[in-house]
Design a protein around this motif. Structure first.
Motif, PDB file in Angstrom:
ATOM      1  N   GLU A  46       0.849  -1.197   0.000  1.00 20.56           N
ATOM      2  CA  GLU A  46       0.000   0.000   0.000  1.00 20.56           C
ATOM      3  C   GLU A  46       0.882   1.242   0.000  1.00 20.56           C
ATOM      4  O   GLU A  46       1.710   1.421   0.885  1.00 20.56           O
ATOM      5  N   CYS A  65      -5.463   5.046  -4.994  1.00 20.95           N
ATOM      6  CA  CYS A  65      -5.761   5.837  -3.798  1.00 20.95           C
ATOM      7  C   CYS A  65      -6.191   7.224  -4.261  1.00 20.95           C
ATOM      8  O   CYS A  65      -5.496   7.851  -5.064  1.00 20.95           O
ATOM      9  N   SER A  87      -8.213   3.624  -0.316  1.00 25.08           N
ATOM     10  CA  SER A  87      -6.963   3.036  -0.782  1.00 25.08           C
ATOM     11  C   SER A  87      -7.203   1.542  -0.931  1.00 25.08           C
ATOM     12  O   SER A  87      -7.774   0.908  -0.037  1.00 25.08           O
TER      13      SER A  87
END
Length: 154
Positions: free
Chosen positions: A21, A63, A68
Motif C-alpha cells: 500500500e 488511492c 486506498s
C-alpha cells in the motif's frame, strides 16, 4: 444473516497487502476481503467454495485520498462465482478489489471507483472463501456451509 460472501485474507496475506500500500489512510480496514456478492440470494450462496483457499493476484493499486485499495486478478475457476454487480447498473460487474484503508467518513464500497494503476510487480496471495455474518448482537466470518439463515453446524 449472511451479509456478504467472498475471499478473506489471513495475517500473512494482510502483511503483504499492507507492505504494498503506497498511501495509508487513517482508518485501516479491519477485515481485508474481496466481496463476491453482497446480500446473496439463496441460489447465490456458494457452499461448494466455502472453506477453500484460492490464490489471487494483486495487479493494481489506487488511492484518491478517501479510499486506498488494490484491484485483483481472480483465477479462472472463480470467475463464474464473482457476481458483484454495480447497484446502478446490474449488468456491469465491479472490478474485483480489496479496500485497505479509508479516510474519515469514506465508504469502503467506493474503492471500486478508484483508478487502479498496474503494479510493476503483481503479487500472489492466498485467500479463503467464506461468509460475513451480521446479526443484532455481533459480526463474524465463517468458513462452513450456510443454509436458510444458519450454518451447517447450527
Amino acid at each position: 444473516m449472511l451479509s456478504y460472501e467472498g475471499l478473506f485474507f489471513d495475517e500473512e496475506a494482510i502483511k503483504i497487502i499492507k507492505s504494498l500500500e503506497k498511501k495509508k489512510l487513517p482508518i485501516i480496514n479491519d477485515v481485508i476481503h474481496c466481496t463476491f456478492k453482497y446480500h446473496p440470494l439463496e441460489e447465490e450462496i456458494f457452499n461448494e467454495l466455502v472453506g477453500k483457499e484460492f490464490e489471487i493476484e494483486l495487479i493494481g493499486y489506487g488511492c484518491d485520498g478517501k479510499n486506498s485499495g488494490f484491484s485483483l486478478k481472480l483465477p479462472d475457476e472463480l470467475l463464474k462465482y464473482y457476481i458483484n454487480y454495480e447497484e446502478k447498473n446490474p449488468r456491469k460487474i465491479k472490478i474485483p478489489h480489496i479496500t485497505t484503508s479509508l479516510a474519515e467518513n469514506a465508504k469502503a464500497e467506493n474503492t471500486k471507483n478508484l483508478k487502479f494503476i498496474l503494479l510493476e510487480n503483481p503479487t500472489k496471495i492466498t485467500g479463503k472463501f467464506g461468509y460475513w455474518i451480521k446479526n443484532q448482537s455481533n459480526e463474524y466470518i465463517i468458513f462452513e456451509p450456510y443454509y436458510n439463515n444458519k450454518t451447517k453446524s447450527n
